[in-house]
Design an enzyme around this catalytic site. Sequence first.
Site, short mmCIF file in Angstrom:
data_model
loop_
_atom_site.label_atom_id
_atom_site.label_comp_id
_atom_site.label_asym_id
_atom_site.label_seq_id
_atom_site.Cartn_x
_atom_site.Cartn_y
_atom_site.Cartn_z
N CYS A 101 3.64 8.86 0.89
CA CYS A 101 4.04 7.46 1.88
C CYS A 101 3.87 6.31 0.38
O CYS A 101 3.18 5.62 0.06
CB CYS A 101 3.26 7.80 3.12
SG CYS A 101 3.58 6.95 3.87
N ASN B 123 -2.38 5.23 16.89
CA ASN B 123 -3.41 4.93 15.79
C ASN B 123 -3.48 2.76 16.24
O ASN B 123 -2.92 2.31 16.02
CB ASN B 123 -3.11 4.75 13.99
CG ASN B 123 -4.26 4.71 13.43
OD1 ASN B 123 -4.89 3.95 13.93
ND2 ASN B 123 -4.14 5.49 12.59
N GLY C 60 7.49 -1.84 5.78
CA GLY C 60 8.86 -1.79 5.54
C GLY C 60 9.74 -1.42 6.31
O GLY C 60 9.35 0.06 6.75
N GLU C 61 10.51 -1.52 6.60
CA GLU C 61 11.87 -0.89 7.35
C GLU C 61 12.59 -0.05 6.59
O GLU C 61 13.61 -1.23 6.13
CB GLU C 61 12.74 -1.37 8.51
CG GLU C 61 13.96 -1.37 9.43
CD GLU C 61 14.04 0.47 9.40
OE1 GLU C 61 12.97 0.67 10.41
OE2 GLU C 61 14.80 1.24 8.91
N CYS D 30 -0.44 2.18 9.80
CA CYS D 30 0.24 1.60 8.03
C CYS D 30 0.26 0.52 7.57
O CYS D 30 0.46 -0.65 8.93
CB CYS D 30 1.96 1.49 8.81
SG CYS D 30 2.14 3.21 9.51
N GLU E 133 1.16 -1.07 -0.15
CA GLU E 133 0.06 0.02 0.31
C GLU E 133 0.90 1.26 0.08
O GLU E 133 2.18 1.33 0.44
CB GLU E 133 -0.80 -0.64 0.93
CG GLU E 133 -0.14 0.26 2.54
CD GLU E 133 -1.37 -0.47 3.54
OE1 GLU E 133 -2.06 -1.30 4.04
OE2 GLU E 133 -1.71 1.11 4.31
N CYS F 102 7.33 -6.41 7.06
CA CYS F 102 8.39 -5.86 8.33
C CYS F 102 8.44 -6.90 9.65
O CYS F 102 7.47 -7.64 10.07
CB CYS F 102 7.84 -4.45 8.67
SG CYS F 102 9.38 -3.28 9.26
N SER G 61 12.29 6.65 15.02
CA SER G 61 11.51 6.44 15.55
C SER G 61 11.55 5.86 16.91
O SER G 61 12.38 4.86 17.23
CB SER G 61 10.09 5.01 15.06
OG SER G 61 10.14 5.16 13.90
N SER H 134 12.31 6.96 7.58
CA SER H 134 11.40 6.99 8.76
C SER H 134 12.60 5.47 9.03
O SER H 134 12.05 4.67 8.19
CB SER H 134 10.29 6.48 8.23
OG SER H 134 9.75 6.61 10.25
N CYS I 270 7.62 -4.18 15.66
CA CYS I 270 7.50 -3.17 16.71
C CYS I 270 5.53 -3.35 17.38
O CYS I 270 5.14 -3.42 16.16
CB CYS I 270 7.26 -1.67 16.02
SG CYS I 270 8.93 -1.01 15.57
N CYS J 85 2.40 -1.53 15.56
CA CYS J 85 2.09 -1.18 14.14
C CYS J 85 1.64 -2.53 12.97
O CYS J 85 2.00 -3.89 14.07
CB CYS J 85 3.78 -1.26 13.57
SG CYS J 85 3.60 -0.81 11.95
#
Length: 348
Positions: A108, A293, A162-163, A336, A95, A115, A217, A194, A119, A122
């Site tokens: 974005c 979120n 993703g990282e 995300c 996405e 990922c 982050s 990020s 975290c 997330c």
Amino acid sequence: MTMEKRDICACSIEELTKYLESIGEKKFRAKQIYEWIHVKLCDDFDEMSNISKNLREKLAEDFFVEKLRIEKVLTSKIDGTQKFLFRLRDDNIIESVLMHYKHGNSVCISTQVGCRMGCRFCASTLDGMVRNLTSSEMLKEIYTIQRFSGERVSNIVLMGSGEPMDNYENVTNFVKSVSNENGLHISQRNITISTCGLIDNIRRMADESFQATLALSLHAADDETRRELMPIAKRYTISEELDACRYYFEKTGRRITFEYSLVAGVNDNLDEASKLYELVKDINCHVNLIPVNPIKERNYKRSSMKNINNFKSFLERKGVNVTVRREMGSDIQGACGQLRKSFIEEET
Ligand code: SAH
């Protein structure tokens, strides 16, 4: 012998020139072809109208053009934000989001399918990582959106699934391509990367003199709390993270962004704001507070407006540059990775 087709979006003008010479074609075609791919954003060799049919056929034999299929577009009734679900050639789903701001359009993008950073709050990481995206797939997230919307993209944030620093080579190649003066030519200063804090690659990016904004982050002001939220904190201390950020600033002159997701009862009281201030006060930075979120798989709750405002004013009074991230497209699926996840769950 069948040769595998090459990814033409990943070819520089120099590489295209070499290729053209090797098949006895004119060198100047390289720039034309590059422009078809990276400025006119074409998906197909047949669109290259100033290239002979002969050469187009030859190109199609030796190369492929990366293509993302638009699976779904959701448009927010509140602010016009658009979320795109793309299907990749191997049927993976990713996405991306297009946001309209006064200062321009921002996209974005995702950098991996899923990922593996884990975290806790997330959605992108819940099912682990499937694979890295190629630099061409990341370019195509931008290109497909720009072509679809007919509006120029001026800012890019690598804050989708993703990282980025876990896919260093492809991400930095993407940054180079998208800022290339012969392509879309989006200034690196308008690109924000990020990261949850993979230190070695933050330093590597600093050494390679990128000009992108680094967003770290942080999400906590002490190691114990950070370890509860982010597995990466078991590998690196906050102090090590901040050293890498200082290094990035020294080498690039770019102000650092610290992201701090506010989770009710976890990291949102004034004690924490005060600790955060002590951590960042000597760093040229901007603090971006993100009201968490909530995702249904976890029990985290968003901080109250009162706590968010108190946290923000505390930092403001101390002279820290601080903003609360404006929520965009809240009616079309939040955090995300949520949209992708619910789409896949629906499909299977
Ligand atoms: N892997 C990168 C990009 C992640 S997305 C990184 O870790 O920075 C961009 C930001 O959104 C990160 O700061 C991430 O921690 C944060 N984020 C992810 N899910 C969130 C959620 N549900 N609520 C609030 N912030 C979230």
